[in-house]
Write an enzyme that holds these catalytic residues in place. Sequence first.
Site, PDB file in Angstrom:
ATOM      1  N   HIS A  58       0.838  -1.199   0.000  1.00 46.50           N
ATOM      2  CA  HIS A  58       0.000   0.000   0.000  1.00 46.50           C
ATOM      3  C   HIS A  58       0.879   1.257   0.000  1.00 46.50           C
ATOM      4  O   HIS A  58       2.055   1.217   0.380  1.00 46.50           O
ATOM      5  CB  HIS A  58      -0.929   0.008   1.218  1.00 46.50           C
ATOM      6  CG  HIS A  58      -0.177  -0.052   2.523  1.00 46.50           C
ATOM      7  ND1 HIS A  58       0.488   1.040   3.049  1.00 46.50           N
ATOM      8  CD2 HIS A  58       0.042  -1.070   3.382  1.00 46.50           C
ATOM      9  CE1 HIS A  58       1.074   0.691   4.172  1.00 46.50           C
ATOM     10  NE2 HIS A  58       0.822  -0.586   4.402  1.00 46.50           N
ATOM     11  N   ASP A 354       3.913  -4.382   3.795  1.00 46.91           N
ATOM     12  CA  ASP A 354       5.354  -4.675   3.831  1.00 46.91           C
ATOM     13  C   ASP A 354       5.578  -6.140   4.218  1.00 46.91           C
ATOM     14  O   ASP A 354       6.495  -6.792   3.720  1.00 46.91           O
ATOM     15  CB  ASP A 354       6.101  -3.733   4.785  1.00 46.91           C
ATOM     16  CG  ASP A 354       5.523  -3.688   6.199  1.00 46.91           C
ATOM     17  OD1 ASP A 354       4.511  -4.364   6.478  1.00 46.91           O
ATOM     18  OD2 ASP A 354       6.088  -2.964   7.051  1.00 46.91           O
TER      19      ASP A 354
END
Length: 471
Positions: A58, A354
């Site tokens: 994102h 992540d």
Amino acid sequence: MGQGKSRKRVFPVLHTPDPNPVSEAYSYCNTPNRTEQAWEGHSPADYKLLSVQVMIRHGDRYPLYSIPKTKRPAIDCMLSPSRKPSHPQLNAFISHIGQGGRGHWESTLGSIPRLPNHSACEMGELTQTGVVQHLRNGQLLRQAYKRHKLLPTDWSPRQLWVETTSKSRTLQSGLAFLYGFLPDFDWTRLTVRHQWSTLFCGSACDCPARNRYLEEEQRRQYQLRVADTQLERTYADMARTLGVSTRQLRAANPIDSFLCHLCHGLPFPCVPAANGGTGGCLTVAEFAVIRRQQLEDGVDRRKAGLYHKYSILAMYPYLNRTAAKMERVARANEAGRRPRAGGEEVFTLSSGHDVSVAPLLSALGVEDAKFPRFAARVVFELWKSPPDTPELPKKGAGKSEKSKAKDGGFFIRVLYNGEDVTFHTTFCRSHNRHAGHPLCPLENFLSFIRRDIFSAVNATSYQEACYKREG
């Protein structure tokens, strides 16, 4: 032959990590103010691009934690084309997303806001910077693949696969990317699919050994951290300034908030002297110590190898799906095959975190890559060579494999943030790219996923790797 130039283009060298923790952090912010070099879509002449699969992190988000006793950073999460950073498509994107009710949303995704919508950002909310980062990402890939005509204008629902975790920041990032890539896409043909796990492991998430490796890795991380006296001293100094316990400060993961201030050009938080705190401002020097320790942890993590083992088991289900899709598309493109009604899946977008992208890179063996910045992307490309270029048959290949090679072989490229990292992967590191073929044979990737990937965990299958007892 003119191959030198194209070869140079296809294999840029990975950057070595910047030793300065503060300038390194700016590259993590990924501020959308510079032109980017993207090597997606580059190949030797006459090669045909068959499919693309993308995993993104994102975009820029508001912190997930707040530093005790400090004011939360003042950031507006409403989208406004007149506020920087902006994007030429931002206005059109906002109005197009307003028609999202015409799309198909799997499970609970339909109830998640499709645009960031708070004038004072909520914890973890995607910012305007995050939206712009992914509009740019999508646009970048649109340009890269334009001449390859990857998706036909009348694409069928089967040809485009979009999936996201259930966080608003991943769903919104995915939509921004998709709009940049496919402006004014037809909502009625789109299904947005839900992945409940950040590992995108679908129905194959159960893996006890993966959890054990992660626990061992977390223990390693903790031991390295407590042995770092400069880090301990820095936390104690910060806690004294704020008037909180060191333990409370650690639990608030201050690096998350620090990065937000840095990325948005905001001064670091200050507090008045009160409640036992000396008062004052948190400093760039303190931030640099925490960031330095994180970078050193990355080096130690690679040496220890536990994270790599965790990553293999964490990302195998996603990689196995990726390989299966490529294999299906390759089969459909063999000479003499009749195309299936509705076509094959030619573009896949997986919008994650992540903790999705980092283990994916590690599982592929791209260990020298930087930690995934905001709006990081990993791209898998499937290519077919022209008919008169035989795919390099594997040693001991049977007659059928050798004759099939005349049709033109299938090849894979892997890119990270626009850089070609194919020859940094475990499955293609030893391939002689200067002999006959400048690309990596798909077969290398398929063999890796079917078998070789498990050698690092002393197993021959996912099932065995996940469930065998420790000796």
